[in-house]
Design a protein around this motif. Sequence first.
Motif, PDB file in Angstrom:
ATOM      1  N   LEU A  44       0.837  -1.201   0.000  1.00 11.67           N
ATOM      2  CA  LEU A  44       0.000   0.000   0.000  1.00 11.67           C
ATOM      3  C   LEU A  44       0.875   1.257   0.000  1.00 11.67           C
ATOM      4  CD1 LEU A  44      -2.913   1.089   0.261  1.00 11.67           C
ATOM      5  CD2 LEU A  44      -2.530   1.185   2.719  1.00 11.67           C
ATOM      6  N   ALA A  45       1.902   1.260   0.855  1.00 13.02           N
ATOM      7  CA  ALA A  45       2.818   2.412   0.900  1.00 13.02           C
ATOM      8  C   ALA A  45       3.452   2.621  -0.466  1.00 13.02           C
ATOM      9  CB  ALA A  45       3.889   2.176   1.964  1.00 13.02           C
ATOM     10  N   SER A  80       6.175  11.771   0.713  1.00 17.06           N
ATOM     11  CA  SER A  80       7.487  11.336   1.218  1.00 17.06           C
ATOM     12  C   SER A  80       7.358   9.961   1.850  1.00 17.06           C
ATOM     13  CB  SER A  80       8.003  12.296   2.289  1.00 17.06           C
ATOM     14  OG  SER A  80       8.059  13.600   1.786  1.00 17.06           O
ATOM     15  N   TYR A  81       8.284   9.082   1.532  1.00 17.56           N
ATOM     16  CA  TYR A  81       8.164   7.696   1.995  1.00 17.56           C
ATOM     17  C   TYR A  81       9.474   7.199   2.598  1.00 17.56           C
ATOM     18  CZ  TYR A  81       7.672   2.563   1.443  1.00 17.56           C
ATOM     19  OH  TYR A  81       7.644   1.203   1.639  1.00 17.56           O
ATOM     20  N   ALA A  82       9.413   6.711   3.839  1.00 10.88           N
ATOM     21  CA  ALA A  82      10.574   6.072   4.472  1.00 10.88           C
ATOM     22  C   ALA A  82      10.384   4.568   4.385  1.00 10.88           C
ATOM     23  CB  ALA A  82      10.703   6.517   5.930  1.00 10.88           C
ATOM     24  N   PHE A  83      11.269   3.917   3.636  1.00 11.10           N
ATOM     25  CA  PHE A  83      11.146   2.482   3.368  1.00 11.10           C
ATOM     26  C   PHE A  83      11.220   1.618   4.625  1.00 11.10           C
ATOM     27  CE2 PHE A  83      12.510   4.085  -0.704  1.00 11.10           C
ATOM     28  CZ  PHE A  83      11.959   3.216  -1.635  1.00 11.10           C
ATOM     29  N   GLN A  84      10.533   0.446   4.553  1.00 12.31           N
ATOM     30  CA  GLN A  84      10.692  -0.550   5.617  1.00 12.31           C
ATOM     31  C   GLN A  84      12.156  -1.009   5.636  1.00 12.31           C
ATOM     32  OE1 GLN A  84       7.902  -3.803   5.380  1.00 12.31           O
ATOM     33  NE2 GLN A  84       8.632  -4.737   7.263  1.00 12.31           N
ATOM     34  N   SER A 135      24.930   0.380  10.666  1.00  7.64           N
ATOM     35  CA  SER A 135      24.149  -0.739  11.216  1.00  7.64           C
ATOM     36  C   SER A 135      22.695  -0.606  10.773  1.00  7.64           C
ATOM     37  CB  SER A 135      24.226  -0.723  12.742  1.00  7.64           C
ATOM     38  OG  SER A 135      23.335   0.251  13.259  1.00  7.64           O
ATOM     39  N   GLY A 136      21.906  -1.664  10.977  1.00  8.43           N
ATOM     40  CA  GLY A 136      20.492  -1.650  10.584  1.00  8.43           C
ATOM     41  C   GLY A 136      19.723  -0.523  11.239  1.00  8.43           C
ATOM     42  N   GLY A 137      19.960  -0.328  12.541  1.00 10.88           N
ATOM     43  CA  GLY A 137      19.254   0.727  13.265  1.00 10.88           C
ATOM     44  C   GLY A 137      19.709   2.115  12.831  1.00 10.88           C
ATOM     45  N   GLU A 138      20.997   2.248  12.527  1.00 11.23           N
ATOM     46  CA  GLU A 138      21.527   3.556  12.094  1.00 11.23           C
ATOM     47  C   GLU A 138      20.933   3.964  10.744  1.00 11.23           C
ATOM     48  OE1 GLU A 138      25.916   3.231  14.270  1.00 11.23           O
ATOM     49  OE2 GLU A 138      25.673   2.571  12.203  1.00 11.23           O
ATOM     50  N   ILE A 139      20.918   3.032   9.801  1.00 15.72           N
ATOM     51  CA  ILE A 139      20.416   3.370   8.464  1.00 15.72           C
ATOM     52  C   ILE A 139      18.924   3.700   8.531  1.00 15.72           C
ATOM     53  CG2 ILE A 139      20.010   0.974   7.708  1.00 15.72           C
ATOM     54  CD1 ILE A 139      21.471   3.257   5.253  1.00 15.72           C
ATOM     55  N   LYS A 140      18.217   2.980   9.390  1.00 14.75           N
ATOM     56  CA  LYS A 140      16.781   3.221   9.538  1.00 14.75           C
ATOM     57  C   LYS A 140      16.540   4.639  10.074  1.00 14.75           C
ATOM     58  CE  LYS A 140      12.604   1.441   9.630  1.00 14.75           C
ATOM     59  NZ  LYS A 140      11.884   0.955   8.495  1.00 14.75           N
ATOM     60  N   ARG A 141      17.367   5.039  11.032  1.00 15.41           N
ATOM     61  CA  ARG A 141      17.189   6.366  11.628  1.00 15.41           C
ATOM     62  C   ARG A 141      17.569   7.477  10.647  1.00 15.41           C
ATOM     63  NH1 ARG A 141      19.599   6.122  17.548  1.00 15.41           N
ATOM     64  NH2 ARG A 141      20.613   4.160  17.093  1.00 15.41           N
ATOM     65  N   ILE A 142      18.587   7.227   9.831  1.00 17.49           N
ATOM     66  CA  ILE A 142      18.992   8.226   8.830  1.00 17.49           C
ATOM     67  C   ILE A 142      17.898   8.369   7.773  1.00 17.49           C
ATOM     68  CG2 ILE A 142      20.673   8.611   6.968  1.00 17.49           C
ATOM     69  CD1 ILE A 142      22.735   7.387   9.070  1.00 17.49           C
ATOM     70  N   GLU A 143      17.291   7.247   7.427  1.00 12.00           N
ATOM     71  CA  GLU A 143      16.178   7.268   6.462  1.00 12.00           C
ATOM     72  C   GLU A 143      15.019   8.123   7.019  1.00 12.00           C
ATOM     73  OE1 GLU A 143      15.606   5.704   3.522  1.00 12.00           O
ATOM     74  OE2 GLU A 143      13.476   5.201   3.424  1.00 12.00           O
ATOM     75  N   PRO A 161       8.747   2.300  11.390  1.00 13.59           N
ATOM     76  CA  PRO A 161       9.899   3.088  11.845  1.00 13.59           C
ATOM     77  C   PRO A 161      10.567   2.467  13.065  1.00 13.59           C
ATOM     78  CG  PRO A 161       7.833   4.201  12.407  1.00 13.59           C
ATOM     79  CD  PRO A 161       7.484   3.061  11.491  1.00 13.59           C
ATOM     80  N   GLU A 162       9.834   1.644  13.798  1.00 16.07           N
ATOM     81  CA  GLU A 162      10.383   1.058  15.024  1.00 16.07           C
ATOM     82  C   GLU A 162      11.393  -0.064  14.757  1.00 16.07           C
ATOM     83  OE1 GLU A 162       7.222   0.646  14.000  1.00 16.07           O
ATOM     84  OE2 GLU A 162       6.462  -1.369  14.391  1.00 16.07           O
ATOM     85  N   ALA A 163      11.369  -0.611  13.519  1.00 13.32           N
ATOM     86  CA  ALA A 163      12.166  -1.804  13.237  1.00 13.32           C
ATOM     87  C   ALA A 163      13.655  -1.543  13.434  1.00 13.32           C
ATOM     88  CB  ALA A 163      11.899  -2.280  11.814  1.00 13.32           C
ATOM     89  N   GLY A 164      14.251  -2.279  14.332  1.00 15.29           N
ATOM     90  CA  GLY A 164      15.697  -2.180  14.562  1.00 15.29           C
ATOM     91  C   GLY A 164      16.111  -1.007  15.428  1.00 15.29           C
ATOM     92  N   ILE A 165      15.145  -0.208  15.882  1.00 17.63           N
ATOM     93  CA  ILE A 165      15.486   0.975  16.682  1.00 17.63           C
ATOM     94  C   ILE A 165      15.444   0.603  18.166  1.00 17.63           C
ATOM     95  CG2 ILE A 165      14.744   3.330  17.258  1.00 17.63           C
ATOM     96  CD1 ILE A 165      15.051   3.632  14.424  1.00 17.63           C
TER      97      ILE A 165
END
Length: 240
Positions: A44-45, A80-84, A135-143, A161-165
């Motif tokens: 959907l996103a 604007s879309y922040a990927f999973q 790291s996974g959490g770092e890239i997610k936060r930068i995204e 957004p919570e994934a890996g954070i």
Amino acid sequence: MLTLKQVRWKPEDGDEVLKGIDLTVEAGKLTVVTGPNGGGKTSLAKVIAGINSVTGGTILLDDIDITEKNITDRAKLGVSYAFQQPVRFKGITVHDLLDLAAGGKIPEEEICELMAKVGLCTKDYIEREVNASLSGGEIKRIEIASVLARRNSRVLIFDEPEAGIDLWSFAGLIDAFEELKKDKQKALLVISHQERLLEIADEIAVIADGKVRIKGPGTEILPQLMEGEKSGGCPIGREW
Ligand SMILES: Nc1ncnc2c1ncn2[C@@H]1O[C@H](COP(=O)(O)OP(=O)(O)OP(=O)(O)O)[C@@H](O)[C@H]1O
Ligand SMILES: [Mg+2]
């Protein structure tokens, strides 16, 4: 406001994934989409962002029909879309990425604010490449920071957004969403399984097997989801 009317999507080589989605994401509100794995949330996103083209239905951004518009045009209009699973870019620094997202050079103090929102210390990260070394959490936060950096956003979509954070940074992220909610020009769509995010949702929609199974104000829907979880049965207390 984003409006989806009977949106359908079928991949070229697979069964229909989205089977007629009706959903409204209002400006100044946080809408959380939840539901079981494989239910169609990321699909959907992606049809909203224009990464996948719908096979039926209509998508409206305010009163503009964006159904046939490509990714770039939708981004220009404020989607604007922040990927999973964020994409990594070799040779581009965090600073470059945020400038690109903002469409111009971001002043130093604004960069600090953005990075603080996602719980990253600016000086440690700003000149690092957005590559596999993060790291996974770092890239997610930068995204997430890159979506927050976009100046013209009308609809912001965050896919889990919570994934890996970690727990500590997550609290800061909740604050960032609460703050975004106050902007009456922006519609916030967050895909999440996280109770803390569901708790701050104005609206909740449950998507399963490509359809919206239940939707309404968070104060009404969350207790139903929790009740289902406690009883160990279906999360909404009845068949999807
Ligand atoms: N490009 C594709 N081709 C074929 N099938 C796809 C494609 N993209 C998604 N699907 C399928 O569509 C279904 C929904 O996937 P989607 O990623 O939207 O689920 P989701 O609700 O985001 O799940 P999760 O909670 O695990 O992130 C899945 O069965 C998936 O395998
Ligand atoms: Mg998903």
